[in-house]
Design a protein around this motif. Structure first.
Motif, mmCIF file in Angstrom:
data_model
loop_
_atom_site.group_PDB
_atom_site.id
_atom_site.type_symbol
_atom_site.label_atom_id
_atom_site.label_comp_id
_atom_site.label_asym_id
_atom_site.label_seq_id
_atom_site.Cartn_x
_atom_site.Cartn_y
_atom_site.Cartn_z
ATOM 1 N N ALA A 96 -88.506 123.881 56.395
ATOM 2 C CA ALA A 96 -87.811 122.844 57.177
ATOM 3 C C ALA A 96 -86.349 122.777 56.776
ATOM 4 N N LEU A 97 -86.077 122.907 55.480
ATOM 5 C CA LEU A 97 -84.693 122.836 55.024
ATOM 6 C C LEU A 97 -83.904 124.055 55.481
ATOM 7 N N ARG A 98 -84.565 125.212 55.549
ATOM 8 C CA ARG A 98 -83.854 126.436 55.932
ATOM 9 C C ARG A 98 -83.414 126.419 57.382
ATOM 10 N N THR A 99 -83.960 125.519 58.178
ATOM 11 C CA THR A 99 -83.504 125.420 59.572
ATOM 12 C C THR A 99 -82.042 124.956 59.652
ATOM 13 N N TYR A 100 -81.529 124.421 58.568
ATOM 14 C CA TYR A 100 -80.135 123.994 58.536
ATOM 15 C C TYR A 100 -79.205 125.143 58.148
ATOM 16 N N GLY A 101 -79.781 126.317 57.886
ATOM 17 C CA GLY A 101 -78.966 127.490 57.603
ATOM 18 C C GLY A 101 -78.837 127.767 56.120
#
Length: 221
Positions: free
Chosen positions: A66-71
């Motif tokens: 989920a956090l990696r969706t922010y790049g």
């Protein structure tokens, strides 16, 4: 002490970055539960450094899909800075916008500066990683110190003086002849009238006062 997720409140569905943004409004350091691999002493030293710096904020987050969706960590830092740049209506009037944001997630560092170039933040992260390849906590502290120094070296904008329209020198000089002309025209006309009266024996002023002057254009009509 660093603000934790439990103290900050909020949802973790976004990987905890929303909780971090909310927590960083009330303190410059946020450490998500289970995020830091550093000792309690290292965390205390980091908190003291960030608070004494007073220029930026730091967030340690747990890596997740989920956090990696922010790049990348740099993009996460940019997101946090953007959120803190727009304080809510309930924010403390004394709240200041941070000059930079640093993120440590999954052992990887990222940084973003509101008034610093990407080159400056990238260089700080790269140099810290080279100095402390096996200690993310030490590298994080090094990045904070580097960005603080970078902010101190920024040129201070000089106060701008009010702009006034310059009056050309020729325009200043041209006002004097017009002023003299206004003072001279009346006596010159009086002198011309007197000369005509002496040359013709006809008193123009007296004739004008009696209505004896006849316009040639209307004579004989």
């Amino acid at each position: 002490m660093a603000t934790t997720a439990a103290a900050a409140g909020g949802s973790l569905l976004d990987g905890g970055i929303g909780v971090a943004a909310q927590a960083l409004r009330t303190g410059p350091l946020y450490i998500a539960p289970g995020a830091s691999a550093g000792t309690e002493q290292q965390q205390g030293a980091l908190g003291a450094l960030v608070r004494s710096d007073g220029d930026g904020v730091v967030a340690e987050l747990v890596d997740s899909p989920a956090l990696r969706t922010y790049g990348s960590p740099d993009q996460m830092a940019q997101y946090l800075c953007t959120q803190l740049e727009l304080p809510p209506a309930t924010a403390d009037p004394g709240t200041t916008v941070p000059g930079y944001c640093v993120v440590l997630v999954g052992g990887h560092l990222g940084a973003y500066g509101l008034v610093l170039t990407d080159g400056a933040t990238d260089q700080a992260v790269a140099q810290a990683g080279q100095r402390f390849p096996d200690s993310p906590q030490a590298a994080l502290s090094a990045v904070v110190g580097s960005l603080h120094q970078a902010l101190l070296t920024l040129p201070v904008a000089a106060p701008t003086a009010p702009v006034t329209a310059a009056v050309p020198a020729a325009a200043k000089k041209s006002t004097l002849p017009y002023a003299l002309l206004g003072f001279l025209i009346v006596p010159v006309l009086g002198l011309l009238t007197w000369l005509i009266s002496r040359a013709t024996g006809f008193d123009l002023l007296a004739a004008a006062s009696r209505g004896d002057y006849v316009d040639r254009g209307t004579a004989g009509m």
